[in-house]
Scaffold this active site. Structure first.
Site, PDB file in Angstrom:
ATOM      1  N   GLY A  96     -13.817  12.858   4.751  1.00 54.71           N
ATOM      2  CA  GLY A  96     -12.844  12.102   5.509  1.00 54.71           C
ATOM      3  C   GLY A  96     -11.420  12.271   5.004  1.00 54.71           C
ATOM      4  O   GLY A  96     -10.499  11.646   5.527  1.00 54.71           O
ATOM      5  N   HIS A 103      -5.137  11.459  -3.931  1.00 52.29           N
ATOM      6  CA  HIS A 103      -4.746  10.047  -3.916  1.00 52.29           C
ATOM      7  C   HIS A 103      -5.954   9.169  -4.158  1.00 52.29           C
ATOM      8  O   HIS A 103      -7.058   9.466  -3.702  1.00 52.29           O
ATOM      9  CB  HIS A 103      -4.061   9.651  -2.600  1.00 52.29           C
ATOM     10  CG  HIS A 103      -4.781  10.086  -1.356  1.00 52.29           C
ATOM     11  ND1 HIS A 103      -4.759  11.385  -0.895  1.00 52.29           N
ATOM     12  CD2 HIS A 103      -5.551   9.399  -0.478  1.00 52.29           C
ATOM     13  CE1 HIS A 103      -5.474  11.466   0.211  1.00 52.29           C
ATOM     14  NE2 HIS A 103      -5.973  10.271   0.490  1.00 52.29           N
TER      15      HIS A 103
HETATM   16  P1  AMP Z   1      -7.386  10.181   3.307  1.00 54.07           P
HETATM   17  O1  AMP Z   1      -7.896  10.096   4.728  1.00 54.07           O
HETATM   18  O2  AMP Z   1      -8.349   9.742   2.263  1.00 54.07           O
HETATM   19  O3  AMP Z   1      -6.806  11.547   3.038  1.00 54.07           O
HETATM   20  O4  AMP Z   1      -6.198   9.129   3.207  1.00 54.07           O
HETATM   21  C1  AMP Z   1      -4.908   9.387   3.680  1.00 54.07           C
HETATM   22  C2  AMP Z   1      -4.249   8.055   3.886  1.00 54.07           C
HETATM   23  O5  AMP Z   1      -2.865   8.274   4.029  1.00 54.07           O
HETATM   24  C3  AMP Z   1      -4.705   7.291   5.136  1.00 54.07           C
HETATM   25  O6  AMP Z   1      -5.275   6.048   4.754  1.00 54.07           O
HETATM   26  C4  AMP Z   1      -3.426   7.125   5.946  1.00 54.07           C
HETATM   27  O7  AMP Z   1      -3.344   5.882   6.610  1.00 54.07           O
HETATM   28  C5  AMP Z   1      -2.364   7.263   4.877  1.00 54.07           C
HETATM   29  N1  AMP Z   1      -1.049   7.707   5.331  1.00 54.07           N
HETATM   30  C6  AMP Z   1      -0.779   8.730   6.173  1.00 54.07           C
HETATM   31  N2  AMP Z   1       0.550   8.854   6.326  1.00 54.07           N
HETATM   32  C7  AMP Z   1       1.130   7.890   5.568  1.00 54.07           C
HETATM   33  C8  AMP Z   1       2.471   7.505   5.298  1.00 54.07           C
HETATM   34  N3  AMP Z   1       3.515   8.128   5.865  1.00 54.07           N
HETATM   35  N4  AMP Z   1       2.701   6.451   4.477  1.00 54.07           N
HETATM   36  C9  AMP Z   1       1.667   5.800   3.919  1.00 54.07           C
HETATM   37  N5  AMP Z   1       0.363   6.131   4.115  1.00 54.07           N
HETATM   38  C10 AMP Z   1       0.101   7.158   4.932  1.00 54.07           C
END
Ligand code: AMP
Length: 117
Positions: A96, A103
């Site tokens: 996912g 992160h």
């Molecule tokens: P993942 O799907 O584990 O790669 O998590 C990526 C996360 O980044 C998701 O929970 C998104 O909601 C978050 N995300 C995407 N763009 C941004 C942004 N500009 N600022 C903060 N969070 C973000």
């Protein structure tokens, strides 16, 4: 390994080119609130340096791991998550992962269920 990928969203957040609601920063790590929170507290903790995911770390990155999890502990304290919280890191598309810059998700403030989907 390069420090920055110009096409990476989170590298652009580190550089301040895209705004974020930061809750922590130090020499190695920044943390900011997720734009689509899945819990009352949903913070992303990332290295300043571009690394695609946890699997791309090596034994030489032990200090960076300490910094990431140390930041998570401090943020959990600051957010009042003494009842518990969850740390998740997706690795690869099938997990996912959608942003390919390492992160930790720090989630808390509501009861959690298991297993995750
Ligand atoms: P993942 O799907 O584990 O790669 O998590 C990526 C996360 O980044 C998701 O929970 C998104 O909601 C978050 N995300 C995407 N763009 C941004 C942004 N500009 N600022 C903060 N969070 C973000």
């Amino acid at each position: 390994m390069t420090d920055r990928d110009p096409d990476c969203l989170f590298c652009r957040i580190v550089a301040g080119e895209i705004p974020s609601d930061r809750v922590h920063e130090d020499d190695e790590v920044i943390a900011f609130r997720d734009i689509a929170p899945q819990a009352p507290t949903h913070v992303l903790i990332i290295p300043r340096r571009h690394v695609a995911d946890l699997h791309d770390l090596t034994d030489a990155d032990a200090a960076l791991l300490g910094s990431l999890f140390g930041a998570a502990r401090r943020i959990a304290d600051d957010e009042g998550l003494e009842r518990g919280y969850r740390i998740v890191s997706n690795v690869g598309a099938e997990s996912g992962q959608s942003v390919f810059h390492l992160h930790l998700h720090l989630l808390g403030g509501r009861p959690m269920t298991w297993p995750p989907g």
